[in-house]
Scaffold this active site. Structure first.
Site, PDB file in Angstrom:
ATOM      1  N   LYS A 102       0.838  -1.202   0.000  1.00 56.49           N
ATOM      2  CA  LYS A 102       0.000   0.000   0.000  1.00 56.49           C
ATOM      3  C   LYS A 102       0.874   1.253   0.000  1.00 56.49           C
ATOM      4  CE  LYS A 102      -2.977   2.639   3.081  1.00 56.49           C
ATOM      5  NZ  LYS A 102      -4.180   2.724   2.221  1.00 56.49           N
ATOM      6  N   SER A 141     -19.129  10.889   4.368  1.00 53.38           N
ATOM      7  CA  SER A 141     -17.787  11.232   4.829  1.00 53.38           C
ATOM      8  C   SER A 141     -17.184  12.360   4.005  1.00 53.38           C
ATOM      9  CB  SER A 141     -16.886  10.006   4.770  1.00 53.38           C
ATOM     10  OG  SER A 141     -16.835   9.507   3.465  1.00 53.38           O
ATOM     11  N   GLU A 145     -18.059  12.560   9.347  1.00 51.97           N
ATOM     12  CA  GLU A 145     -17.447  11.313   9.851  1.00 51.97           C
ATOM     13  C   GLU A 145     -15.962  11.398  10.191  1.00 51.97           C
ATOM     14  OE1 GLU A 145     -18.589   7.958   7.323  1.00 51.97           O
ATOM     15  OE2 GLU A 145     -20.518   8.874   6.894  1.00 51.97           O
ATOM     16  N   CYS A 161      -6.832  -1.183   2.034  1.00 54.45           N
ATOM     17  CA  CYS A 161      -6.913  -2.370   2.869  1.00 54.45           C
ATOM     18  C   CYS A 161      -7.924  -2.112   3.973  1.00 54.45           C
ATOM     19  CB  CYS A 161      -5.564  -2.661   3.520  1.00 54.45           C
ATOM     20  SG  CYS A 161      -4.257  -2.892   2.311  1.00 54.45           S
ATOM     21  N   GLU A 170     -23.403  -7.643  -1.531  1.00 55.47           N
ATOM     22  CA  GLU A 170     -22.293  -8.595  -1.523  1.00 55.47           C
ATOM     23  C   GLU A 170     -22.592  -9.839  -0.688  1.00 55.47           C
ATOM     24  OE1 GLU A 170     -19.044  -6.375   0.185  1.00 55.47           O
ATOM     25  OE2 GLU A 170     -18.682  -7.913   1.663  1.00 55.47           O
ATOM     26  N   CYS A 207     -23.479   0.689  -2.599  1.00 57.26           N
ATOM     27  CA  CYS A 207     -22.502   0.872  -3.681  1.00 57.26           C
ATOM     28  C   CYS A 207     -22.491  -0.351  -4.605  1.00 57.26           C
ATOM     29  CB  CYS A 207     -21.091   1.013  -3.151  1.00 57.26           C
ATOM     30  SG  CYS A 207     -20.904   1.913  -1.628  1.00 57.26           S
ATOM     31  N   GLU A 222     -24.562   4.081  -5.671  1.00 54.42           N
ATOM     32  CA  GLU A 222     -23.396   4.235  -6.519  1.00 54.42           C
ATOM     33  C   GLU A 222     -23.821   3.928  -7.940  1.00 54.42           C
ATOM     34  OE1 GLU A 222     -19.582   2.328  -8.307  1.00 54.42           O
ATOM     35  OE2 GLU A 222     -21.623   1.630  -8.243  1.00 54.42           O
ATOM     36  N   HIS A 269     -14.533   7.680  -6.889  1.00 53.62           N
ATOM     37  CA  HIS A 269     -13.332   6.844  -6.810  1.00 53.62           C
ATOM     38  C   HIS A 269     -12.201   7.402  -7.648  1.00 53.62           C
ATOM     39  CE1 HIS A 269     -16.571   4.027  -5.609  1.00 53.62           C
ATOM     40  NE2 HIS A 269     -15.697   3.799  -4.659  1.00 53.62           N
TER      41      HIS A 269
HETATM   42  N1  GLN Z   1     -21.367   7.029   4.862  1.00 52.45           N
HETATM   43  C1  GLN Z   1     -20.245   6.347   4.325  1.00 52.45           C
HETATM   44  C2  GLN Z   1     -19.249   7.346   3.760  1.00 52.45           C
HETATM   45  O1  GLN Z   1     -19.649   8.324   3.252  1.00 52.45           O
HETATM   46  C3  GLN Z   1     -20.638   5.377   3.242  1.00 52.45           C
HETATM   47  C4  GLN Z   1     -19.468   4.652   2.689  1.00 52.45           C
HETATM   48  C5  GLN Z   1     -19.784   3.542   1.729  1.00 52.45           C
HETATM   49  O2  GLN Z   1     -20.815   3.497   1.135  1.00 52.45           O
HETATM   50  N2  GLN Z   1     -18.894   2.640   1.517  1.00 52.45           N
HETATM   51  O3  GLN Z   1     -18.063   7.143   3.785  1.00 52.45           O
HETATM   52 ZN    ZN Z   2     -20.868   3.933  -1.123  1.00 50.23          ZN
END
Ligand code: GLN
Ligand code: ZN
Length: 762
Positions: free
Chosen positions: A19, A436, A487, A519, A608, A646, A668, A698
Site C-alpha cells: 500500500k 464522509s 465522519e 486495505c 455482496e 454501492c 453508486e 473513486h
Molecule cells: N457514509 C459512508 C461514507 O460516506 C458510506 C461509505 C460507503 O458506502 N462505503 O463514507
Molecule cells: Zn458507497
C-alpha cells in the site's frame, strides 16, 4: 504422498508495505524500480512461508499491482484504447484502475465491482467485438523465474477464460462475450505452452463462475475451453470455490483436466460426492482449510472427514485452502490484544499453511502423530466458549422476543413522506453527500496521538469538533441542502461501530486487501453484540447545532457490519445480524431523540452478502432486509430514513432493496449510470425517493458541469422529479479537500440550473 498447496497468498505485505509503496509511486515520490523492489520482496515472503510450511507446490501468478483480474486482462492485451496513452506498462494498469497514473492521459477508469460474495473488488475488463488477445506478456515469466529460486515445484494460477469473459463488461448492444472465446483460448493456449517451457509443474485455472447459476451456453463454453486447453501446457487444475457445485459433477469428470479443486468449506455437501466427481486419472484438490475465515480449522473433525477420501484416493488427494488466502490477514501470531481465549482461536494465512501441514501428517502418519496439536486445538475452542461475553443472556432474550411490529414502520410510505416533507421543507432535487468528507492528515495525526495517550480525550474531541465545524462551513459554502457531520471520528465505517459495541474484538495488523492499495482491518465478532453507550449522537448533535440546514445522522447498517467483520462460527449469520440490528435500533432512536430529522443507515455490503446461487437468495434477502428494518423502524413517521449502497448490479435484488422500506436510497451509479436507470427507473421502479450517484468519487478527477448536467438529465428521464436527489455516488473520505472543492460546487450548480430550467418549463 499427499501434496499441499494454497490457491493464492495475501499480497499487501505483512505490514501493508505494498500500500505504502503504491501510494508513494502514484504521488511521484518514488520510482518504478523502488515499487518493483517492494513487490519482489512481498512475493518472496509468500513463497518462503509456503516453503517453510512444507507445502509441495508454490503458487505463482497470484500477485497483482492492483487487481489480479486487471493484471490478467492487461497481460492478455485486452486494453481499451483510452488507456493506451503511455508506454509504462504499470501505468497502463493504474490508468485502467484509477483513471490516473504518473504517465498517460487521465480518463475514466474501468468499473470496479465485488469479487463474487467477498469484500474484495476487481476491475471489470471491457470487451467488445474489436477486443483482441495475445499470449500473456513477459511480466509473468519474470515472477516464475523469481519463484524458481525457492527450489520447489511451481504452480501458476490464472483466472480461467470462461470466468474472465463472464466477469467482463460486454459493450456491444447484442451478442455475448463468448464470441471472443475462440480468440481468448488461443491466447491462453500459447501462454500455457510457454509456462510449460519455463518448467511450471501445474497451472491452476480459477473458474469460480462454475459455482454460480449458468446457462447451457456458458457450460458449453467451459467444455470448449478445457477441450482446447487440456493438453496445451502443464497439467491443469480446474478450481472452483465460494459456493455449491453439485450440479457440475458430471461436467468435472468430462473435462480433460488433471485435477479438480472443490471448496469443501462453503460447499459442505461436496464431502459426500467429491470422490465420485473425478475420474480415475484425475486428482482432487480438497479445499479444507477455510480461506475466508480467521478461525482455526477443527482439525479432528476435518481429519475424520478426510480419512475416507484418502482411503479412496490415496495420492490423488491434494490438500488445499478452500480459496485464495487473499481474504485473510498474514499472521495471527503477531496479535497481542484481545482476550487470550479469542487469540487462541485465530488462524491467519501463515497459521493456515501450518494447518495444511498438520492435516497431511495426520492422514499420512495417523492421528497419533499429531495428537498434541489436535487436542490443543480442541481445547482452544472449549476455552473460547467458556469466555464471558460469548453468550449474554439479556441479548439472547431480546433477540428471541423480536416480533413483526418491531420490524415495520408505524405508517406506510405516502403518509411518512408527507410528514417528512412538511418537516424538512427541501427544494426539488435536494442535494446531499453520502456522509464522509476527507480524512485529512490532521485528523489521522490527532487520532494517533489520542490512541498513543499524547492527546487527552477532551483534546481529541475538540480536534474532531473543529473538523466537523469545518465540514459544515464548507457544505454551506457549496450550497448543499442536507448536510452531514463528515465522519471525521471514524477510522473506518465498520470498525468505529464495532469499537462502541460489545462482542467485537480487534487486531493490530489484521489487514486484508479491499481494492488496489485500499486495505481493511475487519473487526472480529466473537461474542454477543450489545450497545453499552451512544455511538454517534454527540457528533450529530454538535453538527446540527452549527447550522439551520438539516444534518443527517450517519450509521453503518447491520448487514454491512456483519459482512465486513469476521463472524463467529457458532451462530448463524442471521442471528448475529439480528443482535447488531437491535443495538443499532437503540442508536437510531437516540439520534431522533436528539433532534436529528434524517438518519442514514448505510448498507453498501447488502448486495455482496447475496448468495451466489439463486435458490439460496430468498432466505438471505428476507433476514437481511428484516435486520435493516429492525434497526430503523423504531422512529416516528416524520423522521426520514435514508440508506446508501454501492457497486451496481442492483437489478437482481430490487425487491430486496425495496423491502428495506427506506424513505430515500442513494446509490453508486456513476460508472454504470444507464444500467441503474434501467434497474430502478422502469417497470415499477423504486417506489420512494432515490439519489443515483452523479459522479464517480473513486477517481481523483472532478466532474465537469456538462457531465453532471447530463447525468441529471438522464436521471430525470428515468425518475420522477419529486423523488430525485442529487449526490455523489459514495463517501468522500478518500478524496482531498481540494478535489472536493472542485467537485461539489459543480454538483450544486448543476442542481440549481436544473431546478431553474424545470421551473421555467413547468
Ligand atoms: N457514509 C459512508 C461514507 O460516506 C458510506 C461509505 C460507503 O458506502 N462505503 O463514507
Ligand atoms: Zn458507497
Amino acid at each position: 504422498m499427499i501434496s499441499t498447496h494454497v490457491l493464492g497468498f495475501p499480497r499487501i505485505g505483512a505490514f501493508r508495505e505494498h500500500k505504502r509503496a503504491l501510494e508513494r509511486y502514484w504521488k511521484g515520490e518514488s520510482s518504478l524500480a523502488e515499487l518493483a523492489d517492494v513487490q519482489r520482496q512481498i512475493r518472496a515472503f509468500g513463497w518462503q512461508a509456503q516453503k517453510d510450511a512444507g507445502l509441495d507446490l508454490l503458487t505463482v501468478g497470484d500477485f497483482a499491482a492492483y487487481d489480479h483480474v486487471l493484471t490478467l486482462a492487461r497481460r492478455l492485451g485486452a486494453v481499451p484504447r483510452r488507456f493506451r496513452t503511455t508506454d509504462v506498462t504499470e501505468d497502463v494498469e493504474f490508468l485502467m484502475a484509477r483513471g490516473k497514473a504518473p504517465t498517460g492521459q487521465p480518463t475514466h477508469a474501468l468499473e470496479m465491482t465485488k469479487w463474487f460474495d467477498t469484500n474484495y473488488h476487481y476491475l471489470r475488463p471491457e470487451f467488445d467485438r474489436s477486443t483482441t488477445f495475445s499470449a500473456l506478456d513477459r511480466s509473468l515469466d519474470s515472477e516464475v523465474l523469481e519463484a524458481k529460486a525457492f527450489d520447489r515445484s511451481l504452480k501458476v494460477v490464472l483466472v480461467g477464460p470462461v470466468t474472465l469473459l463472464a466477469l467482463g463488461r460486454w459493450l456491444e448492444s447484442e451478442g455475448s462475450p463468448l464470441e471472443l472465446l475462440p480468440a481468448l483460448l488461443e491466447a491462453y493456449a500459447a501462454t500455457l505452452a510457454r509456462l510449460k517451457s519455463l518448467g511450471v509443474a501445474c497451472v491452476q485455472l480459477d473458474e469460480p463462475i462454475l459455482a454460480t447459476d449458468l446457462s447451457d451456453e456458458w457450460i458449453d463454453a467451459v467444455r470448449t475451453a478445457y477441450g482446447r486447453l487440456g493438453d496445451a501446457g502443464p497439467p491443469i487444475l480446474l478450481a472452483t470455490y465460494f459456493a455449491r457445485t453439485n450440479d457440475r459433477r458430471l461436467l468435472f469428470r468430462e473435462l480433460p483436466v488433471a485435477g479438480i479443486h472443490l471448496d469443501l468449506c462453503r460447499d459442505a455437501e461436496a464431502w459426500e460426492w467429491a470422490a465420485e466427481a473425478i475420474r480415475d486419472d484425475q486428482y482432487l484438490s480438497a479445499g479444507v482449510v477455510d480461506g475466508r475465515s480467521i478461525w482455526r480449522t477443527a482439525l479432528d473433525e476435518t481429519h475424520r472427514r478426510l480419512k475416507p477420501l484418502y482411503a479412496k484416493l490415496g495420492d490423488r488427494l491434494k490438500l488445499a485452502t478452500s480459496c485464495s488466502l487473499l481474504h485473510v490477514p498474514y499472521d495471527a501470531a503477531v496479535e497481542t490484544e484481545g482476550p487470550p481465549a479469542l487469540r487462541g482461536r485465530l488462524a491467519f494465512a501463515l497459521q493456515k499453511l501450518d494447518e495444511l501441514r498438520l492435516l497431511k501428517r495426520s492422514l499420512e502418519l495417523g492421528e497419533a502423530a499429531v495428537r498434541t496439536e489436535l487436542s490443543e486445538e480442541r481445547e482452544s475452542r472449549a476455552a473460547w466458549q467458556r469466555e464471558p461475553g460469548v453468550l449474554t443472556a439479556s441479548v439472547r432474550r431480546r433477540a428471541a422476543a423480536v416480533d413483526r411490529a418491531m420490524t415495520e414502520r408505524a405508517e406506510p410510505y405516502p403518509s411518512r413522506a408527507e410528514q417528512q416533507a412538511g418537516r424538512l421543507n427541501l427544494p426539488p432535487l435536494p442535494t446531499t453527500t453520502i456522509g464522509s468528507f476527507p480524512q485529512t492528515d490532521a485528523i489521522r495525526a490527532a487520532r494517533k496521538r489520542f490512541i498513543d495517550g499524547q492527546l487527552s480525550p477532551e483534546g481529541y474531541e475538540r480536534a474532531i469538533e473543529s473538523e466537523i465545524a469545518f465540514a459544515i462551513r464548507k457544505q454551506e459554502e457549496y450550497g448543499l441542502d442536507v448536510l452531514v457531520h463528515g465522519e471525521p471520528e471514524r477510522n473506518d465505517m465498520v470498525e468505529y461501530f464495532a469499537e462502541g459495541l460489545g462482542g467485537f474484538a480487534f487486531t493490530r495488523f489484521g489487514w486484508v486487501q479491499s481494492y488496489g492499495s485500499r486495505c481493511v482491518k475487519p473487526p472480529i465478532i466473537w461474542g454477543d453484540v450489545d450497545r453499552p453507550q451512544d455511538l454517534t449522537v454527540r457528533w450529530a448533535k454538535y453538527a446540527q447545532s452549527l447550522t439551520n440546514a438539516p444534518v443527517k445522522g450517519m450509521l453503518t447498517g447491520p448487514v454491512t457490519i456483519l459482512q465486513w467483520s469476521f463472524v463467529r462460527d457458532d451462530l448463524s449469520r442471521a442471528d448475529v445480524a439480528r443482535q447488531i440490528a437491535l443495538a443499532l435500533r437503540d442508536e437510531v432512536v437516540a439520534l431522533e431523540a436528539a433532534g436529528i430529522a434524517i438518519v442514514q443507515v448505510d448498507e453498501p455490503a447488502f448486495r455482496e452478502g447475496l448468495p451466489l446461487r439463486q435458490e439460496d437468495r430468498a432466505s438471505y434477502l428476507a433476514w437481511a432486509a428484516e435486520s435493516f428494518r429492525l434497526a430503523t423502524a423504531g422512529v416516528r413517521s416524520e423522521t426520514q430514513i435514508h440508506t446508501h449502497m454501492c457497486y451496481s448490479d442492483f437489478g437482481d435484488i430490487r425487491d430486496g432493496i425495496v423491502a428495506l422500506d427506506a424513505d430515500v436510497i442513494t446509490l453508486e451509479a456513476a460508472r454504470s449510470h444507464d444500467e441503474l436507470a434501467c434497474e430502478f427507473g422502469s417497470a415499477g421502479g423504486y417506489p420512494r425517493e432515490i439519489g443515483p450517484g452523479m459522479y464517480d468519487i473513486h477517481s481523483p478527477n472532478a466532474p465537469t458541469l456538462e457531465e453532471v448536467e447530463q447525468r441529471i438529465d438522464s436521471a430525470l428521464s428515468a425518475f420522477p422529479i419529486e423523488r430525485l436527489w442529487i449526490n455523489p455516488d459514495c463517501g468522500l473520505k478518500t478524496r482531498t479537500w481540494s478535489e472536493v472543492d472542485a467537485a461539489l460546487p459543480v454538483l450544486t450548480l448543476a442542481a440549481k440550473q436544473a431546478r431553474e430550467r424545470l421551473a421555467t418549463t413547468a
